[in-house]
Design a protein around this motif. Sequence first.
Motif, mmCIF file in Angstrom:
data_model
loop_
_atom_site.group_PDB
_atom_site.id
_atom_site.type_symbol
_atom_site.label_atom_id
_atom_site.label_comp_id
_atom_site.label_asym_id
_atom_site.label_seq_id
_atom_site.Cartn_x
_atom_site.Cartn_y
_atom_site.Cartn_z
ATOM 1 N N GLN A 32 5.618 -1.676 3.917
ATOM 2 C CA GLN A 32 4.396 -1.730 3.095
ATOM 3 C C GLN A 32 3.393 -2.727 3.659
ATOM 4 O O GLN A 32 2.188 -2.482 3.655
ATOM 5 C CB GLN A 32 4.763 -2.069 1.658
ATOM 6 C CG GLN A 32 5.491 -0.899 0.990
ATOM 7 C CD GLN A 32 5.810 -1.155 -0.461
ATOM 8 O OE1 GLN A 32 5.323 -2.120 -1.049
ATOM 9 N NE2 GLN A 32 6.635 -0.298 -1.051
ATOM 10 N N ALA A 33 3.923 -3.856 4.149
ATOM 11 C CA ALA A 33 3.003 -4.835 4.738
ATOM 12 C C ALA A 33 2.330 -4.246 5.966
ATOM 13 O O ALA A 33 1.124 -4.438 6.192
ATOM 14 C CB ALA A 33 3.764 -6.107 5.097
ATOM 15 N N LEU A 34 3.087 -3.501 6.751
ATOM 16 C CA LEU A 34 2.494 -2.853 7.931
ATOM 17 C C LEU A 34 1.440 -1.841 7.523
ATOM 18 O O LEU A 34 0.377 -1.730 8.167
ATOM 19 C CB LEU A 34 3.584 -2.140 8.738
ATOM 20 C CG LEU A 34 4.206 -2.899 9.903
ATOM 21 C CD1 LEU A 34 5.317 -2.081 10.537
ATOM 22 C CD2 LEU A 34 3.154 -3.268 10.948
ATOM 23 N N GLU A 64 13.255 4.900 10.825
ATOM 24 C CA GLU A 64 12.810 6.094 10.099
ATOM 25 C C GLU A 64 11.710 5.754 9.097
ATOM 26 O O GLU A 64 10.713 6.463 8.965
ATOM 27 C CB GLU A 64 14.005 6.777 9.418
ATOM 28 C CG GLU A 64 14.892 7.474 10.454
ATOM 29 C CD GLU A 64 16.278 7.854 9.940
ATOM 30 O OE1 GLU A 64 16.557 7.631 8.745
ATOM 31 O OE2 GLU A 64 17.085 8.352 10.754
ATOM 32 N N ARG A 65 11.878 4.624 8.445
ATOM 33 C CA ARG A 65 10.846 4.214 7.478
ATOM 34 C C ARG A 65 9.544 3.869 8.186
ATOM 35 O O ARG A 65 8.458 4.276 7.750
ATOM 36 C CB ARG A 65 11.374 3.010 6.672
ATOM 37 C CG ARG A 65 10.393 2.440 5.662
ATOM 38 C CD ARG A 65 10.065 3.441 4.558
ATOM 39 N NE ARG A 65 9.105 2.908 3.597
ATOM 40 C CZ ARG A 65 7.789 3.010 3.723
ATOM 41 N NH1 ARG A 65 7.253 3.628 4.788
ATOM 42 N NH2 ARG A 65 6.964 2.504 2.817
ATOM 43 N N LEU A 66 9.651 3.157 9.294
ATOM 44 C CA LEU A 66 8.436 2.736 10.007
ATOM 45 C C LEU A 66 7.726 3.938 10.636
ATOM 46 O O LEU A 66 6.491 3.954 10.736
ATOM 47 C CB LEU A 66 8.749 1.694 11.079
ATOM 48 C CG LEU A 66 9.244 0.331 10.575
ATOM 49 C CD1 LEU A 66 9.237 -0.679 11.713
ATOM 50 C CD2 LEU A 66 8.413 -0.189 9.405
ATOM 51 N N ALA A 67 8.527 4.908 11.033
ATOM 52 C CA ALA A 67 7.920 6.104 11.636
ATOM 53 C C ALA A 67 6.970 6.782 10.663
ATOM 54 O O ALA A 67 6.040 7.479 11.070
ATOM 55 C CB ALA A 67 9.015 7.069 12.083
ATOM 56 N N SER A 68 7.204 6.522 9.383
ATOM 57 C CA SER A 68 6.348 7.165 8.381
ATOM 58 C C SER A 68 5.054 6.381 8.115
ATOM 59 O O SER A 68 4.220 6.802 7.340
ATOM 60 C CB SER A 68 7.128 7.321 7.073
ATOM 61 O OG SER A 68 7.236 6.061 6.425
ATOM 62 N N VAL A 69 4.943 5.214 8.748
ATOM 63 C CA VAL A 69 3.737 4.402 8.528
ATOM 64 C C VAL A 69 2.653 4.859 9.498
ATOM 65 O O VAL A 69 2.902 5.013 10.695
ATOM 66 C CB VAL A 69 4.054 2.906 8.742
ATOM 67 C CG1 VAL A 69 2.783 2.068 8.641
ATOM 68 C CG2 VAL A 69 5.106 2.424 7.747
ATOM 69 N N LYS A 70 1.487 5.041 8.987
ATOM 70 C CA LYS A 70 0.388 5.481 9.843
ATOM 71 C C LYS A 70 0.022 4.367 10.829
ATOM 72 O O LYS A 70 -0.062 3.202 10.452
ATOM 73 C CB LYS A 70 -0.824 5.828 8.978
ATOM 74 C CG LYS A 70 -1.667 6.925 9.599
ATOM 75 C CD LYS A 70 -2.817 7.382 8.714
ATOM 76 C CE LYS A 70 -4.076 7.467 9.570
ATOM 77 N NZ LYS A 70 -5.167 6.654 9.087
#
Lengths: 447, 447, 522, 522
Positions: free
Chosen positions: A440-442, A364-370
């Motif tokens: 954040q690193a991603l 879910e968190r990664l899905a929010s990364v552009k």
Amino acid sequence: MRYLPLSPDDRAEMLAKIGVGHIDDLFADVPGSALLTEPLDLPRRKGELEVERILGRMAGRSVPASSVPFFCGAGAYKHHVPATVDHVIQRSEFLTSYTPYQPEIAQGTLQYLFEFQTQVAALTGMDVANASMYDGSTGTGEAVLMAHRVTKRRKAVLSGGLHPHYADVVRTLSHMSGDAVTALPADPRAEEDILAAIDGETSCVVVQSPDVFGNLRDLTKIAEKAHENGALLIAVFTEVMSLGLVTPPGEMGADIVVGEGQSIGNALNFGGPYVGLFAAKQKYVRQMPGRLCGETVDADGKRGFVLTLSTREQHIRRDKATSNICTNSGLCCLAFTIHMTLLGQTGLQRVARINHANAVKLSERLASVKGVDVLNETFFNEFTVKLAKPAAEVVEALAARGVLGGVPFSRLAPEAGLDDLLLVASTEVNTDEDRETLAQALEEVLG
Amino acid sequence: MRYLPLSPDDRAEMLAKIGVGHIDDLFADVPGSALLTEPLDLPRRKGELEVERILGRMAGRSVPASSVPFFCGAGAYKHHVPATVDHVIQRSEFLTSYTPYQPEIAQGTLQYLFEFQTQVAALTGMDVANASMYDGSTGTGEAVLMAHRVTKRRKAVLSGGLHPHYADVVRTLSHMSGDAVTALPADPRAEEDILAAIDGETSCVVVQSPDVFGNLRDLTKIAEKAHENGALLIAVFTEVMSLGLVTPPGEMGADIVVGEGQSIGNALNFGGPYVGLFAAKQKYVRQMPGRLCGETVDADGKRGFVLTLSTREQHIRRDKATSNICTNSGLCCLAFTIHMTLLGQTGLQRVARINHANAVKLSERLASVKGVDVLNETFFNEFTVKLAKPAAEVVEALAARGVLGGVPFSRLAPEAGLDDLLLVASTEVNTDEDRETLAQALEEVLG
Amino acid sequence: MLNRQGRPTTTGEATSDAHATFTGNRALQQEEALIFESGRYETTGVDFDEPEGFTPRLGNLERKGEIGLPGLSEPETMRHYVRLSQKNYGIDTGLFPLGSCTMKHNARLNERMARLPGFSDVHPLQPVSTVQGALELMDELARYLVTLTGMTSVALSPKAGAHGELCGMMAIKAAIDAKGEGATRKVVLVPESAHGTNPATAALIGFQVKSVPAREDGWVHVEDVKALIGPDVAAIMLTNPNTCGLFEPQIVEIAKALHDAGAYFYCDGANFNAIVGKARPGDLGVDAMHINLHKTFSTPHGGGGPGSGPVVLSQRLAPYAPVPFVTPGEDGLTLVEHGKDAGEEPFGRITAFHGQMGMYVRALSYMLSHGSDGMKQASEDAVLNANYIRAGLRDLMSQPFGDKPCMHEALFDDEWLKGTGVTTLDFAKAMIDEGYHPMTMYFPLVVHGAMLIEPTESESKSSLDLFIAALRDLAITAKKGETERFTGAPFHAPRRRLDETRAARQPVLKWTPPRPMAEAAE
Amino acid sequence: MLNRQGRPTTTGEATSDAHATFTGNRALQQEEALIFESGRYETTGVDFDEPEGFTPRLGNLERKGEIGLPGLSEPETMRHYVRLSQKNYGIDTGLFPLGSCTMKHNARLNERMARLPGFSDVHPLQPVSTVQGALELMDELARYLVTLTGMTSVALSPKAGAHGELCGMMAIKAAIDAKGEGATRKVVLVPESAHGTNPATAALIGFQVKSVPAREDGWVHVEDVKALIGPDVAAIMLTNPNTCGLFEPQIVEIAKALHDAGAYFYCDGANFNAIVGKARPGDLGVDAMHINLHKTFSTPHGGGGPGSGPVVLSQRLAPYAPVPFVTPGEDGLTLVEHGKDAGEEPFGRITAFHGQMGMYVRALSYMLSHGSDGMKQASEDAVLNANYIRAGLRDLMSQPFGDKPCMHEALFDDEWLKGTGVTTLDFAKAMIDEGYHPMTMYFPLVVHGAMLIEPTESESKSSLDLFIAALRDLAITAKKGETERFTGAPFHAPRRRLDETRAARQPVLKWTPPRPMAEAAE
Ligand SMILES: Cc1ncc(COP(=O)(O)O)c(C=O)c1O
Ligand SMILES: Cc1ncc(COP(=O)(O)O)c(C=O)c1O
């Protein structure tokens, strides 16, 4: 030399007793020209302190999983193993024993193997399990050979969700033994029509769940189709922890279940030693590879355990054996069974739920990364993301930021043309902070 | 909770069997107001993973000796302990056993204690040794009390070369028991006239060699003078490794020899647990403190071992006992005796020579540093340097440069007015590079 | 550990025990139930909090119902496994002269090194930039193995000896295929005395096994091999030193005969411990040989594994080595994991990841500790010890191939037991009572009632002296016809002789509840 | 391990053995010689190169001649100690109900934590800036101990329980001295049932011990104490829960009586395990109490040590705590190592350095793992288990103080054995054959033939059930007058009953060569 008890005087006395004058008299059958007279060109003996320094320095040049936010999986998982496990497996009586060929003084090993077999059968939902294979991948190779023996056919169908290393192992073995393999293309979204690949010549269908991309696969229909066609269903897993939470293959009709047991009791170890779990339906037991431990009684009528059905094995059956395996993963089974005993189903289910919860939160968190696209509908503790940049580059960039962010699918199958896919795993060792660090690193790397 | 086998159902069943309704019925004798109803204000239970993280983080805030060039000694030494030692002492049958009060099922402990006693007697050159004291310092206190018992006098003379902590322990004990102590002033150059301090009221003279400054002391004359005056000579050591290379106190007339055994088999552990070695002349054996293991036979006539002469001890003799000691340093003795068995005298002497050689080389290199003055004529693996700046400051400055350069004498005895003295030790773990790093760092700091 | 009834589970009565006990325990020798009898489904010996606040993503594949796995608290778990361990014999507890298995000392230094986080806590698929230390270790191990064997290269990944055989034979097959002879070269020669894994391996990948007959001197004769060689022969699988404990004196001629005929020489290197630093397989004409790191290089047998079976290859076969392997890259070392990156012609992949890293570390730790000098000395001592036993027993026990020096293991047959009523098996079981693990029995198959004794270099002379004295005492007793000490043995072990026939006739391969678990749990 | 003659050294013959063996071994039970019989002066099991190029600085004090220490190679060493270990009983191998000793589970997590280099590989005299983690651990442990006991402060440095007693009594003496009463307050009251260390400790520092008489209810009565109190009384040393396994119901009144008379209450906290989280000594009027970390907080007993005996102190005594202690400094934590830095009035120093760091880590690891809730539960389970045993045996065995609940240990006497010909000792030895470590025997001294059974919270119900069943079987047999099972016991242990009188009459306290070593070594 600290490991060699004989003194020079001992040696002289012993040579005299044997009746030869020089140690090389005992090497008389070595062709003269081949007998070495000088020590080979390698360093001379070293004390413990020196060895510790050399290997310590080497080890210091790798980045341990525990030292960073860590999300690599793809068939090898970082779990927490209780201290009891590693202590007990180092006990002299376990560590320095051999295959239990003399059962009267090997009941310790035999009883834990019996317990191990019972645990593996319960986990997989199968009738019987053996006393281990080298690892999941070689076990898969053996399973295919077993299916050939059972069905007397020689064509395996491999799902595109099978771990590419496992597929390579099967392919290599089949190539060498002249058997046929139909391998479906890599299938990140679990969309393949494997039923269509099964026909009357198929010996077995090999399907992994959770598959290498993390998708859970319902095997029921595949089992039906396979059985209709006289073929076996071989169910593979690379993450045994999943069996705490996911319907076991035995309940979906699998004939052989094979997988990697590393997650329970065993460290990452850069890939080995691991422990191959292998279970089957009762009716196929005499076609199984590997050792089996069985219950019996001793001369006083007391319960005891022995290795049994060894007429399947190489030391009795030679070129007619079901496998050439001899040494297996003994001590890794012990680690597995101790850890599993500590867990019990209550602990296993809980840890499995934590794994799942952590992976869900991460997805879910990664899905929010552009630039990140989560592909999976379903998964256990690992899923696949599609990245806006080649995954291999992204992983390097993450590593430079002190995060081990997952396994690029291209690392496993460079020719699949799926360079933008990253496999990301999250287990009970990951914290919220770890996940945030990765996200954040991603964002930085993809931004 | 992973350590507690009872389930809620078990508890209910057991209470019923006992015939009480609630667990607190068993605590009925606790004054009502004192019975706690809520858990105390401390965190709740934690899993292994969490505990590892908390303690791992704490441990990470200290600088381990192995991670830097390391030269601290002053009664605790960094040596290399073979991996076998720490493995064996963790075996369940050693680690989780009790004092061998049931000798039929404790022959393992008893036999190693018998071997330990024999090794300590040989090392010190004495007739008998006990099965350990807590450490060298408390052993020294016990030795003084023993001398009081033997001589029926109550005045001890302490050399100015005695480790200040040891002297403090003796002083505290003597103060409490109302005994007299004559402590000579700190004596960095081994110049004191201790003979002059011995008189007809002296119960014992306590002399350390190598002394806290590293000087080797010839005890022969002191023994003579003590014996002439009816007093005992108590010889102390804080570095047992020295006995591989230096004349043992037993050969110089000591009546009691006591010291710290940590260097053999035991880690630094920030000061404990360590192992006190305690040996004496045969004629004083019944005045010795602590446990003694002796040889005997069993009902079948087979050799075996038991704790013996326990009429000296508190559990039999109560207020007439030779000491109040009960729990001692069991497992540290085991570590000691395993390491000593691996060494043998050949290995001990060699490692001792390496220690000495390393210290000699270091002293020579440091002597060339401006602002450093090596005080010792003789030493084993530790010596004292006089610095152009206060040693405590220098040590801090060295630490900031990643070198643990030794122990300022002022740390041990701030009131001695010897703030410019630094005790420097070098063992087999130091390399030429370590020594050079220290020398150069000292040049910087003092320059 | 007990079952829920508070009683240890045994199915019989101790009849041979003069002072039978209520619990069935005999002081330090404890009976121990199965975890399925003592554990409970609700019990767990690990503490984790239940996770919260997430939406499952399991689709319709959530597991339902009991798994059937009882748990134990940590103290119970510890006691269970400690007690089980106490029913085992290990190298650390006594002489373990199991021929062909090289039960040598397992140094704890090696265990410690293998657990350094830089080796044990790294993932096989981390970026190579983050595993340089691990790759360096593999590279260094490879250098040692290649130097010690005098071969060209090494494939590290095989997981044990048998897997190494498979790897080596695959390389041979690949080489044959590359020459276009795959269809014709179908036969592999295997001496009758070979270990079972040799024929099993050859058969596994479709070779046809032809036996090289046993000779009465225990050696393989070059003329026997030549007689079998033809254009259909792909390779020989020959163990050297052989399974009779002898060095094959005609090995160079045999190799030459094969090479001349376009075939390959696979050497089973299980017995390499006899000749490390004394002779290099590469000088003997070997094309491929597996090395059991768990024998020669002391990685622990662990009750049956794990092992590690790197395969050294000759120049002829080196190009076909499977992936993965380590090579120098632009920034330090790198891993070749796929055929297309290799530049060579790897025949494929035989396992996931990179093999038995944990074993590599232990083996290298052994090699660094011994050094070149120590490894040579170890081989000499291993051979010396075996011959010392041979010399100590040869007047009482019969040697199948006459009184000649052996390598690292001494072989006897049961000729000398004829008429005594005592078999090799009985003799072995009587050794158990004396505190010894029996030697390898009934292998090699070509020797009647074979007793293959491999003491290894780890035994002291005094240990061997007592062993010889004990075996002499047993032998003399057997010859006197006093059979009771043998046929009833072992008397003192945790179990007396076990009924293997019963085990095989109606196999019970896992625990099943005697009646519904719910009932049994009161 | 053998001696140089290749024989294990035993001085007698096995007579009770139906199937005697040549070696004296009985399968997995091995005889083992002393290292002095099997080792050699020339042998070493460590490898170091001889140092070169230095001029010795030993003056005329270089050691000459043999030291007399044989060495063994590493494989021999490993086997020697592994075999010795196999002659031992431990918590990990079975129930260890040794009253007063709290033989609870020793988690391996704690062992691992204690070996973190930041704790195990730091020197006690490194600059404090480099040992902040170690100081933090000590500080945190102190916080836990103070919270659990409800006291004001804690002196961590005592090395074991008895050393803690010494520390606490010294603090009391210092407080008395500070009040100028040193010359008059010379008496310490100690109940007859007290552990031997109590009177021994008091005597060690010049106190005169006066006994508080035993009462038939097992309790110390406040009136008995009051009767002894006078201006000469410095303190009482009272164990609570007491050595009979009972909580002292009048403890608050006793404390008050002492305080009113200007004396102090030293509590022996060896039995703290019964009440952790249930009651705080600070609420009971205690002035000083040692805590055996090796009992209550599970640091391993290790065959007799090492332990750790921190002493918690009341407000009254806190100022006199010895050096060293940890306090907040300018840059993090710091260590007060000398009286002059203290600002308080430390009575001195009782050991070099800072106490048993290795034990502190294990104890804190235990506390963190259990948490506040788990520690309370552990005490409840310990008490429950003891009472369950009591309830299971009370109809067969006699309880000296009547049938009333106990704390964490159940006490029986030998009244019930009268006339059977079986003693407490015999009964204990028969337990050995059944696979149990005996309970504490003949302590407390005030109870005839005392049997003090402390199961701890680490035992499962099923383990207790079998224990109770076995003891019942033994008890019934004893009552039937079948003495052989007892008087000859143990029959199955590595040794039968040992001759303690012989050991004490002519003590042999070390090995001496039977004849000159040089000769013996052939
Ligand atoms: C001669 C020989 N070859 C091959 C093997 C097989 O090795 P592994 O058990 O490692 O597969 C063995 C092992 O026993 C052996 O003795
Ligand atoms: C009641 C009691 N007090 C004091 C002690 C002494 O403790 P330690 O052995 O740690 O010195 C013990 C230990 O057995 C004990 O049981």
